[in-house]
Design a protein around this motif. Structure first.
Motif: not given
Length: 294
Positions: A3-16
């Motif tokens: 299976d192909e692997i994707l390398y990720i950066i994760k962000l959480e967004d609390w913007s109004e």
């Protein structure tokens, strides 16, 4: 086959301002996806890279932009890096996308939902992917509504999709009977995805190209309808070029504009020979339809 692997950066967004961050993430010129955690009401954004080296090389830039974007009202938190199987990503996204009925003429649905179309209704099949544009966002929805409405006018026959992303607007133009549709995007990967989506929807006659709103020339005879779903500050910066794409007396749909920026965008284009016909506000986004009068 592995299976192909994707390398990720994760962000959480609390913007109004819902939908602000996905527009800003386009500045990274990489694949990304966004969805809402229904329980916490926060948004989760994931940036995707083909190699760990490319991902790691973007970490400091992402952190810096998180600080810079605070002035726009973005409230983001860097949540680390990781990896994901591409097949798992594709399956996880299915629950967030539902059919959208634009009008009695156009229905948008993902391929795994067999919602029946009404008599005479065109079906636009589009699965969530890493290129912007599924019809869920307020700015895309406005452009789809304008394409649908103006397709009913006998003298509106040609269209340009500027910043085509997934190709959804170009596909809609083809399905709704525009005789000629052109499309471009600055991102070669988006253009590739748009070509695939056009083929799936039987619109291979439309061939999107790689281009930039600052330099794209369009056709010498210009267009009856131009849809430019681009960030507000870019619409202003490139207004001198964008305004040349539209035939006299014909239409320009501008989207991707925060409510606070729309008046400035409208003034800019009115100074360049357009009149504002109407504006549409949904949550924090305002879009507008303009006519070229000189």
């Amino acid at each position: 086959m592995q299976d192909e692997i994707l390398y990720i950066i994760k962000l959480e967004d609390w913007s109004e301002a819902e939908g602000l961050v996905p527009e800003l993430l386009g500045a990274f010129e990489c694949d990304f996806s966004s969805y809402e955690d229904r329980e916490s009401r926060k948004f989760l954004h994931t940036l995707y890279f083909p190699t760990p080296e490319e991902r790691d090389g973007m970490v400091e830039r992402v952190k810096q932009e998180i600080e810079n974007w605070k002035e726009f009202g973005a409230d983001l938190e860097f949540c680390g890096v990781g990896e994901v199987k591409k097949s798992e990503w594709a399956e996880a996204w299915k629950k967030y996308f539902k059919p959208i009925e634009i009008s009695e003429k156009l229905l948008i649905r993902p391929s795994w939902i067999d919602t029946p179309a009404k008599a005479g209704q065109q079906v636009l099949t589009l699965d969530p992917g890493m290129s912007f544009g599924t019809g869920q966002h307020a700015t895309t929805l406005f452009c789809l509504q304008m394409i649908d409405r103006l397709s009913r006018e006998e003298d509106v026959k040609t269209m340009l999709d500027a910043g085509c992303g997934s190709g959804i607007l170009a596909i809609a133009g083809g399905l709704l009977g525009f005789e000629e549709v052109d499309a471009f995007d600055f991102d070669p990967d988006a253009v590739k995805v748009a070509k695939e989506n056009l083929a799936i929807n039987g619109q291979s006659r439309i061939v999107p190209t790689v281009g930039d709103a600052a330099e794209y020339a369009g056709k010498p005879e210009k267009y009856d309808l131009v849809c430019a779903n681009i960030l507000g500050h870019l619409l202003i910066a490139f207004s001198g070029n964008i305004s040349t794409w539209v035939k006299d007396g014909k239409y320009l749909a501008l989207a991707g504009i925060l409510n606070s920026d729309f008046d400035a965008v409208s003034r800019c284009y009115c100074e360049k020979g357009f009149e504002e016909i109407e504006r549409f506000t949904l949550r924090e986004w305002t879009s507008g339809l303009f006519r070229k009068i000189k």
